[in-house]
Design a protein around this motif. Sequence first.
Motif, short mmCIF file in Angstrom:
data_model
loop_
_atom_site.label_atom_id
_atom_site.label_comp_id
_atom_site.label_asym_id
_atom_site.label_seq_id
_atom_site.Cartn_x
_atom_site.Cartn_y
_atom_site.Cartn_z
N ASP A 138 1.48 -25.76 8.38
CA ASP A 138 1.30 -27.03 9.10
C ASP A 138 2.64 -27.59 9.56
OD1 ASP A 138 1.53 -27.62 6.16
OD2 ASP A 138 1.60 -29.68 6.88
N THR A 139 3.71 -27.36 8.77
CA THR A 139 5.03 -27.82 9.20
C THR A 139 5.50 -27.06 10.43
OG1 THR A 139 5.64 -28.42 6.93
CG2 THR A 139 7.44 -28.13 8.50
N ALA A 140 5.27 -25.74 10.45
CA ALA A 140 5.68 -24.93 11.60
C ALA A 140 4.98 -25.39 12.88
CB ALA A 140 5.39 -23.45 11.33
N VAL A 141 3.68 -25.69 12.77
CA VAL A 141 2.95 -26.17 13.94
C VAL A 141 3.44 -27.57 14.32
CG1 VAL A 141 0.69 -26.74 14.89
CG2 VAL A 141 0.93 -24.77 13.37
N ARG A 142 3.69 -28.41 13.32
CA ARG A 142 4.18 -29.78 13.58
C ARG A 142 5.53 -29.73 14.30
NH1 ARG A 142 3.70 -31.25 8.74
NH2 ARG A 142 1.57 -31.98 9.02
N VAL A 143 6.44 -28.89 13.83
CA VAL A 143 7.76 -28.77 14.45
C VAL A 143 7.63 -28.25 15.88
CG1 VAL A 143 9.92 -27.45 14.38
CG2 VAL A 143 9.05 -28.55 12.29
N PRO A 163 12.01 -30.09 -1.25
CA PRO A 163 11.89 -31.40 -1.92
C PRO A 163 11.32 -31.27 -3.32
CG PRO A 163 10.10 -31.10 -0.35
CD PRO A 163 11.05 -29.95 -0.13
N GLU A 164 11.78 -32.16 -4.20
CA GLU A 164 11.24 -32.22 -5.55
C GLU A 164 10.14 -33.28 -5.58
OE1 GLU A 164 12.69 -32.73 -10.20
OE2 GLU A 164 13.94 -33.51 -8.59
N LEU A 165 8.96 -32.86 -6.00
CA LEU A 165 7.83 -33.78 -6.11
C LEU A 165 7.71 -34.23 -7.55
CD1 LEU A 165 5.19 -31.80 -4.00
CD2 LEU A 165 6.92 -33.43 -3.20
N LYS A 166 7.83 -35.52 -7.77
CA LYS A 166 7.74 -36.06 -9.14
C LYS A 166 6.36 -36.67 -9.35
CE LYS A 166 12.64 -36.86 -9.95
NZ LYS A 166 13.68 -37.80 -10.44
N GLU A 174 9.56 -28.36 -7.60
CA GLU A 174 10.32 -28.22 -6.35
C GLU A 174 9.56 -27.32 -5.40
OE1 GLU A 174 14.05 -25.66 -5.44
OE2 GLU A 174 14.84 -27.63 -6.00
N MET A 175 9.36 -27.79 -4.19
CA MET A 175 8.65 -27.00 -3.18
C MET A 175 9.65 -26.10 -2.44
SD MET A 175 5.68 -28.03 -3.78
CE MET A 175 4.79 -27.24 -2.43
N PRO A 176 9.35 -24.81 -2.32
CA PRO A 176 10.33 -23.87 -1.75
C PRO A 176 10.26 -23.78 -0.22
CG PRO A 176 8.43 -22.67 -2.56
CD PRO A 176 8.16 -24.13 -2.86
N PHE A 177 10.04 -24.90 0.43
CA PHE A 177 9.85 -24.90 1.88
C PHE A 177 10.63 -26.04 2.54
CE2 PHE A 177 5.62 -23.71 0.01
CZ PHE A 177 5.73 -22.36 0.25
N ARG A 178 10.74 -25.95 3.85
CA ARG A 178 11.26 -27.04 4.68
C ARG A 178 10.07 -27.86 5.21
NH1 ARG A 178 15.63 -26.13 9.39
NH2 ARG A 178 16.95 -26.74 7.62
N TYR A 179 10.24 -29.19 5.19
CA TYR A 179 9.22 -30.10 5.72
C TYR A 179 9.87 -31.05 6.72
CZ TYR A 179 6.29 -28.71 1.74
OH TYR A 179 5.56 -27.99 0.83
N VAL A 180 9.05 -31.68 7.54
CA VAL A 180 9.49 -32.81 8.36
C VAL A 180 9.42 -34.06 7.50
CG1 VAL A 180 9.04 -34.19 10.42
CG2 VAL A 180 8.67 -31.71 10.48
N LYS A 181 10.43 -34.93 7.60
CA LYS A 181 10.44 -36.18 6.84
C LYS A 181 9.71 -37.28 7.59
CE LYS A 181 14.93 -36.69 6.32
NZ LYS A 181 16.26 -37.17 5.85
N ASP A 182 9.04 -38.16 6.82
CA ASP A 182 8.47 -39.35 7.44
C ASP A 182 9.54 -40.45 7.46
OD1 ASP A 182 8.58 -40.49 4.87
OD2 ASP A 182 6.42 -40.27 4.51
N ASP A 183 9.14 -41.65 7.89
CA ASP A 183 10.11 -42.74 8.04
C ASP A 183 10.70 -43.19 6.71
OD1 ASP A 183 9.72 -42.74 10.76
OD2 ASP A 183 8.21 -44.33 10.73
N ASP A 184 10.03 -42.87 5.61
CA ASP A 184 10.53 -43.24 4.28
C ASP A 184 11.32 -42.12 3.62
OD1 ASP A 184 9.33 -45.81 4.35
OD2 ASP A 184 7.40 -44.91 3.82
N ILE A 188 6.35 -34.73 4.96
CA ILE A 188 5.01 -34.89 5.53
C ILE A 188 4.15 -33.72 5.07
CG2 ILE A 188 3.64 -35.00 7.65
CD1 ILE A 188 6.03 -36.29 9.02
N MET A 189 3.09 -34.04 4.36
CA MET A 189 2.16 -33.03 3.85
C MET A 189 0.74 -33.41 4.25
SD MET A 189 3.51 -32.29 -0.02
CE MET A 189 5.07 -31.45 -0.31
#
Length: 209
Positions: A138-143, A163-166, A174-184, A188-189
């Motif tokens: 979904d990140t690849a399509v989003r990008v 990113p580390e998800l707590k 820790e997720m082994p991927f690149r994501y797009v960041k939201d405004d915060d 984005i998942m």
Amino acid sequence: MPERKTYVVEHLDPELGQWSELEYAAIAQETQRVGGTFMLSSLPPAFAVPDRLARVPAFRAEQRGVEEIYGGEGEGKERVCLLDPQAEKDLSPDDKADFDVFLFGGILGDDPPRDRTSELRKKGFKGRRLGPVQMTTDTAVRVTRMVIEEQFTLNKIPYTDFPELKFNEHESTEMPFRYVKDDDGNPIMPPGMLDLIKKDADKSIDDLF
């Protein structure tokens, strides 16, 4: 030239895991918002399309493979862009004029990555890269959509890598991927993905696909 773009994922697996279902639903909904089409191709005849996908008007299920749909010269093949980590050129806003269909070779979010685009590459589709860091599908399509529809260059997209998800004071992953960041500044998942990851925190990422 049509402005509406089509995003195609070759679904190479006989079944649909929870992870992929959430990703595909997010892709379908986001594609719907921009007036495009999201297609799963190469589906086996017995494949059951989940309700959350079937009810999105932008979604299309296709048993044919892309080489059959977009055939050869004159049948649209030259307007298909394969998102390929081994391509020589990066995807750029200028590609909007050259391509109508953007093709993703199956599950991109494997860790470690499997080169599932190699067969599509051999079929002669033109390739473009999204950068060196592995992304979820979904990140690849989003990008891709941000570059093509919103005219971002790849280096201007706000990313967060691994990113580390707590989940609480003692649990994180820790997720082994690149994501797009939201405004915060958060990755984005798809809706429901955090809950799925938390529920299956004791499993490996591979088990979730």
